[in-house]
Design a protein around this motif. Structure first.
Motif, PDB file in Angstrom:
ATOM      1  N   LEU A 174       0.615  -1.121  -0.108  1.00  0.00           N
ATOM      2  CA  LEU A 174       0.028   0.155   0.061  1.00  0.00           C
ATOM      3  C   LEU A 174       0.674   1.377  -0.012  1.00  0.00           C
ATOM      4  CD1 LEU A 174      -2.940  -0.898   2.422  1.00  0.00           C
ATOM      5  CD2 LEU A 174      -2.676  -1.249   0.050  1.00  0.00           C
ATOM      6  N   HIS A 175       2.118   1.251   0.249  1.00  0.00           N
ATOM      7  CA  HIS A 175       2.835   2.473   0.677  1.00  0.00           C
ATOM      8  C   HIS A 175       4.328   2.447  -0.311  1.00  0.00           C
ATOM      9  CE1 HIS A 175      -0.195   3.820   3.427  1.00  0.00           C
ATOM     10  NE2 HIS A 175       0.050   2.530   3.947  1.00  0.00           N
ATOM     11  N   TYR A 176       4.545   1.432  -0.802  1.00  0.00           N
ATOM     12  CA  TYR A 176       5.802   1.419  -1.615  1.00  0.00           C
ATOM     13  C   TYR A 176       5.659   2.373  -2.776  1.00  0.00           C
ATOM     14  CZ  TYR A 176       9.963  -0.304  -4.024  1.00  0.00           C
ATOM     15  OH  TYR A 176      11.302  -0.476  -4.700  1.00  0.00           O
ATOM     16  N   GLU A 177       6.709   3.303  -2.986  1.00  0.00           N
ATOM     17  CA  GLU A 177       6.716   4.508  -3.635  1.00  0.00           C
ATOM     18  C   GLU A 177       7.185   4.336  -5.095  1.00  0.00           C
ATOM     19  OE1 GLU A 177       8.106   7.722  -1.309  1.00  0.00           O
ATOM     20  OE2 GLU A 177       6.690   8.018  -0.078  1.00  0.00           O
ATOM     21  N   LYS A 178       7.954   3.211  -5.536  1.00  0.00           N
ATOM     22  CA  LYS A 178       8.426   2.983  -6.747  1.00  0.00           C
ATOM     23  C   LYS A 178       7.576   1.939  -7.479  1.00  0.00           C
ATOM     24  CE  LYS A 178      13.393   3.865  -5.260  1.00  0.00           C
ATOM     25  NZ  LYS A 178      14.506   3.322  -5.410  1.00  0.00           N
ATOM     26  N   PRO A 179       7.637   1.789  -8.858  1.00  0.00           N
ATOM     27  CA  PRO A 179       7.073   0.991  -9.580  1.00  0.00           C
ATOM     28  C   PRO A 179       6.918  -0.584  -9.126  1.00  0.00           C
ATOM     29  CG  PRO A 179       8.438   2.333 -11.213  1.00  0.00           C
ATOM     30  CD  PRO A 179       8.819   2.568  -9.618  1.00  0.00           C
ATOM     31  N   VAL A 180       5.805  -1.322  -9.136  1.00  0.00           N
ATOM     32  CA  VAL A 180       5.643  -2.536  -8.643  1.00  0.00           C
ATOM     33  C   VAL A 180       5.017  -3.272  -9.783  1.00  0.00           C
ATOM     34  CG1 VAL A 180       4.731  -4.359  -7.164  1.00  0.00           C
ATOM     35  CG2 VAL A 180       5.234  -1.971  -6.263  1.00  0.00           C
ATOM     36  N   ALA A 181       5.716  -4.457 -10.277  1.00  0.00           N
ATOM     37  CA  ALA A 181       5.473  -5.203 -11.404  1.00  0.00           C
ATOM     38  C   ALA A 181       4.088  -5.930 -11.052  1.00  0.00           C
ATOM     39  CB  ALA A 181       6.451  -6.296 -11.727  1.00  0.00           C
ATOM     40  N   ASN A 182       3.254  -5.782 -11.851  1.00  0.00           N
ATOM     41  CA  ASN A 182       1.883  -6.682 -11.721  1.00  0.00           C
ATOM     42  C   ASN A 182       2.016  -8.055 -11.341  1.00  0.00           C
ATOM     43  OD1 ASN A 182       0.496  -4.276 -12.697  1.00  0.00           O
ATOM     44  ND2 ASN A 182       0.008  -5.309 -14.546  1.00  0.00           N
ATOM     45  N   ALA A 183       2.715  -8.689 -11.713  1.00  0.00           N
ATOM     46  CA  ALA A 183       3.062 -10.338 -11.145  1.00  0.00           C
ATOM     47  C   ALA A 183       3.552  -9.875  -9.799  1.00  0.00           C
ATOM     48  CB  ALA A 183       3.948 -11.107 -11.950  1.00  0.00           C
ATOM     49  N   ALA A 184       4.526  -9.294  -9.277  1.00  0.00           N
ATOM     50  CA  ALA A 184       5.090  -9.094  -8.244  1.00  0.00           C
ATOM     51  C   ALA A 184       3.895  -8.476  -7.095  1.00  0.00           C
ATOM     52  CB  ALA A 184       6.229  -8.193  -8.152  1.00  0.00           C
ATOM     53  N   GLU A 185       2.955  -7.636  -7.446  1.00  0.00           N
ATOM     54  CA  GLU A 185       1.828  -7.267  -6.677  1.00  0.00           C
ATOM     55  C   GLU A 185       1.029  -8.368  -6.294  1.00  0.00           C
ATOM     56  OE1 GLU A 185      -0.090  -3.043  -7.041  1.00  0.00           O
ATOM     57  OE2 GLU A 185      -1.550  -4.772  -8.091  1.00  0.00           O
ATOM     58  N   THR A 186       0.709  -9.462  -7.233  1.00  0.00           N
ATOM     59  CA  THR A 186      -0.259 -10.493  -7.143  1.00  0.00           C
ATOM     60  C   THR A 186       0.319 -11.364  -6.207  1.00  0.00           C
ATOM     61  OG1 THR A 186      -0.897 -10.239  -9.380  1.00  0.00           O
ATOM     62  CG2 THR A 186      -1.368 -12.246  -8.228  1.00  0.00           C
ATOM     63  N   PHE A 187       1.599 -11.656  -6.498  1.00  0.00           N
ATOM     64  CA  PHE A 187       2.264 -12.783  -5.445  1.00  0.00           C
ATOM     65  C   PHE A 187       2.554 -12.256  -4.219  1.00  0.00           C
ATOM     66  CE2 PHE A 187       4.007 -14.703  -9.517  1.00  0.00           C
ATOM     67  CZ  PHE A 187       3.517 -15.995  -9.344  1.00  0.00           C
ATOM     68  N   LEU A 188       2.755 -10.723  -3.577  1.00  0.00           N
ATOM     69  CA  LEU A 188       2.716 -10.447  -2.516  1.00  0.00           C
ATOM     70  C   LEU A 188       1.398 -10.662  -1.949  1.00  0.00           C
ATOM     71  CD1 LEU A 188       4.688  -7.114  -2.902  1.00  0.00           C
ATOM     72  CD2 LEU A 188       5.493  -9.055  -1.499  1.00  0.00           C
ATOM     73  N   TYR A 189       0.388 -10.322  -2.598  1.00  0.00           N
ATOM     74  CA  TYR A 189      -1.002 -10.652  -1.839  1.00  0.00           C
ATOM     75  C   TYR A 189      -1.241 -12.090  -1.672  1.00  0.00           C
ATOM     76  CZ  TYR A 189      -3.013  -5.908  -2.502  1.00  0.00           C
ATOM     77  OH  TYR A 189      -3.081  -4.440  -2.335  1.00  0.00           O
ATOM     78  N   LEU A 190      -0.869 -12.989  -2.589  1.00  0.00           N
ATOM     79  CA  LEU A 190      -0.892 -14.435  -2.330  1.00  0.00           C
ATOM     80  C   LEU A 190      -0.221 -14.728  -0.968  1.00  0.00           C
ATOM     81  CD1 LEU A 190      -0.780 -15.247  -6.068  1.00  0.00           C
ATOM     82  CD2 LEU A 190      -3.034 -15.599  -4.399  1.00  0.00           C
ATOM     83  N   ALA A 191       1.155 -14.405  -1.076  1.00  0.00           N
ATOM     84  CA  ALA A 191       1.910 -14.865   0.263  1.00  0.00           C
ATOM     85  C   ALA A 191       1.061 -14.367   1.482  1.00  0.00           C
ATOM     86  CB  ALA A 191       3.243 -13.978   0.109  1.00  0.00           C
ATOM     87  N   ASP A 192       0.462 -13.070   1.676  1.00  0.00           N
ATOM     88  CA  ASP A 192      -0.117 -12.498   2.610  1.00  0.00           C
ATOM     89  C   ASP A 192      -1.088 -13.564   2.810  1.00  0.00           C
ATOM     90  OD1 ASP A 192      -1.129 -10.330   4.594  1.00  0.00           O
ATOM     91  OD2 ASP A 192      -2.562 -10.783   3.279  1.00  0.00           O
ATOM     92  N   ARG A 193      -2.044 -13.900   2.136  1.00  0.00           N
ATOM     93  CA  ARG A 193      -3.152 -14.799   2.306  1.00  0.00           C
ATOM     94  C   ARG A 193      -2.882 -16.490   2.668  1.00  0.00           C
ATOM     95  NH1 ARG A 193      -5.741 -13.484  -2.695  1.00  0.00           N
ATOM     96  NH2 ARG A 193      -6.569 -11.718  -1.370  1.00  0.00           N
ATOM     97  N   ALA A 194      -1.820 -16.735   2.156  1.00  0.00           N
ATOM     98  CA  ALA A 194      -1.291 -17.979   2.378  1.00  0.00           C
ATOM     99  C   ALA A 194      -0.915 -17.888   4.106  1.00  0.00           C
ATOM    100  CB  ALA A 194      -0.322 -18.785   1.897  1.00  0.00           C
ATOM    101  N   GLN A 195      -0.463 -17.026   4.556  1.00  0.00           N
ATOM    102  CA  GLN A 195      -0.106 -17.074   5.847  1.00  0.00           C
ATOM    103  C   GLN A 195      -1.509 -16.819   6.686  1.00  0.00           C
ATOM    104  OE1 GLN A 195       2.983 -17.504   6.891  1.00  0.00           O
ATOM    105  NE2 GLN A 195       3.477 -16.243   8.789  1.00  0.00           N
ATOM    106  N   HIS A 196      -2.057 -15.917   6.283  1.00  0.00           N
ATOM    107  CA  HIS A 196      -3.458 -15.592   6.796  1.00  0.00           C
ATOM    108  C   HIS A 196      -4.294 -16.656   7.096  1.00  0.00           C
ATOM    109  CE1 HIS A 196      -7.195 -12.820   6.768  1.00  0.00           C
ATOM    110  NE2 HIS A 196      -6.775 -12.846   7.973  1.00  0.00           N
ATOM    111  N   VAL A 197      -4.511 -17.660   6.121  1.00  0.00           N
ATOM    112  CA  VAL A 197      -5.491 -18.776   6.191  1.00  0.00           C
ATOM    113  C   VAL A 197      -4.826 -19.781   7.189  1.00  0.00           C
ATOM    114  CG1 VAL A 197      -6.163 -20.756   4.865  1.00  0.00           C
ATOM    115  CG2 VAL A 197      -6.214 -18.548   3.875  1.00  0.00           C
ATOM    116  N   LYS A 198      -3.348 -20.138   7.141  1.00  0.00           N
ATOM    117  CA  LYS A 198      -3.156 -20.928   7.786  1.00  0.00           C
ATOM    118  C   LYS A 198      -2.870 -20.753   9.476  1.00  0.00           C
ATOM    119  CE  LYS A 198       1.172 -23.805   8.597  1.00  0.00           C
ATOM    120  NZ  LYS A 198       0.350 -24.980   8.711  1.00  0.00           N
TER     121      LYS A 198
END
Length: 207
Positions: free
Chosen positions: A57-81
């Motif tokens: 939400l606050h990183y100020e430089k460009p983020v690749a779309n795939a990188a953004e997606t994988f970061l959300y997925l990493a958070d979700r995997a941790q959250h579910v478990k």
């Protein structure tokens, strides 16, 4: 009141739709009915998740779309478990602010990433865990952006075209999964929206 099983309810919608307010109101209503509930959110409700949320939400430089997606997925995997699955075992009602549909709507429809691939990756991250009920709070994109205000995070700062695509994504998901997703008209006042939200959840929990 003790439930026979845990229930997983997700609150979805574009930024500014009012879902977080409704989640808080529902949590209080459940407590008034002596129903144990867990309020949680994505990204950021685990120790690892808090670090990922800051980047997302606050990183100020460009983020690749795939990188953004994988970061959300990493958070979700941790959250579910570490949060969602234990709460389900404890027969709690889980009220989750964003889940898999957010990634499809934002990264799929909003960013233009392949939605089928996102569904596949979501399934890996969650171990196939689906909500019992998903509430999509639908509001006109212009109205939603006015509600957000001027202090916006990285995603909230995207242009109107992006937010309209996200809204369309949610509505398409609701058509695709009518057994799970209920659309709530969030253009109305808080109390009217709460009445509809309470009705949908009350039906699920037999309240």
């Amino acid at each position: 009141m003790e439930l026979k099983k845990g229930y997983f309810i997700t609150f979805e919608g574009a930024d500014g739709c009012g879902k977080t307010t409704q989640l808080e109101l529902i949590s209080r209503w459940l407590e008034e009915n002596s129903i144990d509930n867990l309020k949680t959110l994505e990204p950021g409700d685990t120790g690892l998740g808090k670090s990922l949320r800051q980047i997302l939400l606050h990183y100020e430089k460009p983020v690749a779309n795939a990188a953004e997606t994988f970061l959300y997925l990493a958070d979700r995997a941790q959250h579910v478990k570490y949060l969602i699955q234990p709460a389900l075992k404890d027969k709690k009602v889980i009220l989750c602010d964003r889940y898999t549909d957010s990634t499809v709507a934002y990264q799929g429809y909003g960013r233009g990433e392949d939605t089928e691939r996102i569904n596949y990756l979501n399934n890996i991250a969650t171990g196939g865990l689906e909500p019992d009920l998903t509430l999509v709070f639908d509001v006109q994109s212009e109205t939603a952006q006015k509600r957000v205000g001027k202090d916006k995070d990285r995603l909230e700062s995207e242009g109107m075209d992006f937010h309209k695509k996200v809204r369309l994504g949610y509505l398409e998901l609701a058509k695709k999964y009518p057994h799970r997703i209920k659309v709530i008209d969030a253009n109305r006042g808080i109390e009217e929206v709460f009445s509809s939200t309470k009705e949908a959840i009350g039906e699920l929990l037999n309240l």
